[in-house]
Design a protein around this motif. Structure first.
Motif, PDB file in Angstrom:
ATOM      1  N   ASN A 124       0.775  -1.344   0.271  1.00 18.30           N
ATOM      2  CA  ASN A 124      -0.175   0.139   0.218  1.00 18.30           C
ATOM      3  C   ASN A 124       0.253   1.277   0.144  1.00 18.30           C
ATOM      4  O   ASN A 124       1.863   1.758   1.017  1.00 18.30           O
ATOM      5  CB  ASN A 124      -1.066  -0.014   1.786  1.00 18.30           C
ATOM      6  N   ASN A 167      -0.336   5.328  -0.903  1.00 17.99           N
ATOM      7  CA  ASN A 167      -1.417   5.860  -2.215  1.00 17.99           C
ATOM      8  C   ASN A 167      -0.487   7.344  -2.335  1.00 17.99           C
ATOM      9  O   ASN A 167       0.223   8.125  -1.941  1.00 17.99           O
ATOM     10  CB  ASN A 167      -2.156   6.777  -0.657  1.00 17.99           C
ATOM     11  N   PRO A 211      -7.562   1.901  -2.224  1.00 17.95           N
ATOM     12  CA  PRO A 211      -8.674   2.521  -0.924  1.00 17.95           C
ATOM     13  C   PRO A 211      -8.705   4.152  -0.513  1.00 17.95           C
ATOM     14  O   PRO A 211      -8.234   5.360  -1.226  1.00 17.95           O
ATOM     15  CB  PRO A 211      -7.558   2.666   0.116  1.00 17.95           C
ATOM     16  N   ASN A 248     -10.253   7.048   1.145  1.00 17.18           N
ATOM     17  CA  ASN A 248     -10.296   7.336   2.856  1.00 17.18           C
ATOM     18  C   ASN A 248     -10.854   8.906   3.298  1.00 17.18           C
ATOM     19  O   ASN A 248     -10.622   9.927   2.240  1.00 17.18           O
ATOM     20  CB  ASN A 248      -8.957   7.649   3.540  1.00 17.18           C
ATOM     21  N   PHE A 270     -12.001  -1.847   5.839  1.00 13.65           N
ATOM     22  CA  PHE A 270     -10.452  -2.366   6.656  1.00 13.65           C
ATOM     23  C   PHE A 270     -11.557  -2.667   7.974  1.00 13.65           C
ATOM     24  O   PHE A 270     -12.731  -2.476   8.192  1.00 13.65           O
ATOM     25  CB  PHE A 270     -10.293  -1.059   7.513  1.00 13.65           C
ATOM     26  N   LEU A 325      -7.666   1.068  12.979  1.00  8.42           N
ATOM     27  CA  LEU A 325      -7.084   1.416  11.576  1.00  8.42           C
ATOM     28  C   LEU A 325      -5.781   1.134  12.332  1.00  8.42           C
ATOM     29  O   LEU A 325      -4.751   0.060  12.283  1.00  8.42           O
ATOM     30  CB  LEU A 325      -7.084   2.532  11.261  1.00  8.42           C
ATOM     31  N   LEU A 326      -5.306   1.641  11.904  1.00  7.85           N
ATOM     32  CA  LEU A 326      -3.474   2.294  12.293  1.00  7.85           C
ATOM     33  C   LEU A 326      -3.307   2.678  14.211  1.00  7.85           C
ATOM     34  O   LEU A 326      -2.983   2.283  14.671  1.00  7.85           O
ATOM     35  CB  LEU A 326      -2.131   3.171  11.504  1.00  7.85           C
ATOM     36  N   THR A 327      -3.684   3.768  14.371  1.00  6.04           N
ATOM     37  CA  THR A 327      -3.819   4.736  15.739  1.00  6.04           C
ATOM     38  C   THR A 327      -5.639   5.176  16.205  1.00  6.04           C
ATOM     39  O   THR A 327      -5.695   5.472  16.805  1.00  6.04           O
ATOM     40  CB  THR A 327      -2.536   5.761  15.399  1.00  6.04           C
ATOM     41  N   THR A 328      -6.390   5.129  14.870  1.00  5.92           N
ATOM     42  CA  THR A 328      -7.720   5.480  15.275  1.00  5.92           C
ATOM     43  C   THR A 328      -8.787   4.242  15.403  1.00  5.92           C
ATOM     44  O   THR A 328      -8.692   3.553  14.557  1.00  5.92           O
ATOM     45  CB  THR A 328      -7.956   6.789  14.178  1.00  5.92           C
TER      46      THR A 328
HETATM   47  C1  DTB Z   1      -4.669   3.437   3.836  1.00  2.00           C
HETATM   48  O1  DTB Z   1      -5.558   3.672   2.891  1.00  2.00           O
HETATM   49  N1  DTB Z   1      -5.817   3.576   4.575  1.00  2.00           N
HETATM   50  C2  DTB Z   1      -5.049   2.804   5.694  1.00  2.00           C
HETATM   51  C3  DTB Z   1      -4.251   2.435   5.273  1.00  2.00           C
HETATM   52  N2  DTB Z   1      -3.776   2.460   3.927  1.00  2.00           N
HETATM   53  C4  DTB Z   1      -2.555   2.439   5.816  1.00  2.00           C
HETATM   54  C5  DTB Z   1      -5.200   3.947   7.505  1.00  2.00           C
HETATM   55  C6  DTB Z   1      -5.494   4.995   7.586  1.00  2.00           C
HETATM   56  C7  DTB Z   1      -5.674   5.514   8.926  1.00  2.00           C
HETATM   57  C8  DTB Z   1      -5.824   6.533   9.657  1.00  2.00           C
HETATM   58  C9  DTB Z   1      -5.509   7.123  10.789  1.00  2.00           C
HETATM   59  C10 DTB Z   1      -4.747   6.393  11.562  1.00  2.00           C
HETATM   60  O2  DTB Z   1      -5.158   5.211  12.298  1.00  2.00           O
HETATM   61  O3  DTB Z   1      -3.453   6.790  11.703  1.00  2.00           O
END
Ligand code: DTB
Ligand code: SAM
Ligand code: SF4
Length: 335
Positions: free
Chosen positions: A164, A166, A233, A235, A298, A303-306
């Protein structure tokens, strides 16, 4: 114009007519909503099981402290956000999360790292994670920032299915959002991934304060890649306190649905992923996104931090809509 737009999902004879441009994508945005949805649903039905949704789970394997200045991102070290810097997770923690994701029904496990670009020893460690996650019977995806020559090949050899990376927004608007890497840097990494034979996962963010023309500009870039990405993706900005975009105005939800529909029309065979931002969306809005041709999400509580919807919430929504998880397939490139 409608007939022209809908014929674009078949490869045309000459390269010039095959390519999308801002004008032709803007024309899709300007269609009456029912007409746009009809075109998107037609393309969706011709290319996919319309009741199937691909499920990808995310894990942040290296959180925070990123030197880049992406103005939407809570992981940039330049902004004072709730995210704390952490080291690369140990292999056993990653595998534990992957097992849990698989047990919950995920098909693909995506590992994200807040790096500008990985160093050689990072790639060695992530390659081992990929090897072992793959051995659990999951598809693998990583997002590690910009890659140098040979790194994509090393990940491919470990069994990586998707990378991935973007484009985030249009080339014209990009400079408003990020100054520490160029659009061309991103295209170079995407080319390395493609040349290594790894499937490309590449999309963007809407709701950054961009105009419709700029959203069209992102779609043009994605759809004109040859071949276009296997996964796209889309977002919706998650506004995190402390980031420069924390007070950005919401995008009209129907404009978001239009963007999904246009991704579907312009990239018929791709998996269009309804990505970040689902937690703030109603079930009804998510349903419109599925009707517009989104066929991936997803899946998992973070997600990653949220945050992201709870598993049980997604399962309830799928039951109400009669949707099912798509069959996992050996990843293959489309033409
Ligand atoms: C993508 O397009 N969205 C994801 C993934 N690829 C890695 C990440 C979203 C992150 C949203 C903010 C967070 O959670 O940090
Ligand atoms: N650091 C790597 C990179 O940027 O290439 C990989 C991880 S990065 C977090 C992956 C993508 O997540 C970004 O390109 C962006 O599209 C998306 N993203 C990050 N923060 C977001 C936010 N607050 N809202 C929506 N999407 C976001
Ligand atoms: Fe770093 Fe990726 Fe966040 Fe940009 S999006 S600040 S590169 S983690």
């Amino acid at each position: 114009m409608d007939a022209v737009a809908i014929s674009r999902h078949e490869p045309a004879v000459t390269p010039d007519t095959r390519r999308w441009n801002v004008k032709s994508v803007l024309a899709l945005y300007e269609l009456p909503f029912p007409e746009l949805m009809y075109q998107a649903q037609t393309v969706h039905r011709e290319n996919h099981d319309i009741n199937a949704v691909q499920l990808s789970s995310l894990l942040s394997i290296k959180t925070g402290g990123c030197p880049e200045d992406c103005s939407y991102c809570p992981q940039s070290s330049r902004y004072d956000t709730p995210v704390e810097k952490e080291e690369l997770l140990p292999l056993d923690e990653v595998l534990q999360a992957a097992r849990e994701a698989k047990a919950s029904g995920a098909q693909r496990f995506c590992m994200g790292a807040a790096w500008r670009s990985p160093k050689a020893h990072h790639i060695d460690a992530v390659a081992e994670m990929v090897r072992q996650v793959k051995a659990l019977g999951l598809e693998t995806c990583v997002t590690l920032g910009m890659l140098k020559e040979g790194q994509a090949e090393q990940l491919k050899a470990a069994g990586l299915d998707y990378y991935n990376h973007n484009l985030d927004t249009s080339p014209e608007f990009y400079g408003e959002i990020i100054s520490t890497r160029t659009y061309q840097d991103r295209l170079d990494t995407l080319e390395r991934v493609r040349n290594a034979g790894v499937n490309v996962c590449c999309g963007g963010i809407v709701g950054l304060g961009e105009s419709r023309r700029e959203r069209a500009g992102l779609i043009v870039q994605l759809a004109n890649m040859s071949p276009y990405p296997e996964s796209v993706p889309i977002n919706n900005l998650v506004k995190v306190e402390g980031t420069p975009l924390q007070d950005t105005a919401d995008i009209d939800p129907l404009e978001f649905v239009r963007t999904i529909a246009i991704a579907r029309i312009t990239m018929p065979k791709t998996h269009v992923r309804l990505s970040a931002g689902r937690e703030a969306m109603s079930d009804t809005l998510q349903t419109l996104c599925f009707l517009a041709g989104a066929n991936s999400i997803f899946y998992g509580e973070k997600l990653l931090t949220t945050g992201n919807p709870q598993f049980v919430e997604d399962q309830k929504l799928f039951d109400r809509l009669g949707l099912h998880a798509s069959q996992q397939q050996a990843p293959a490139h489309h033409g």
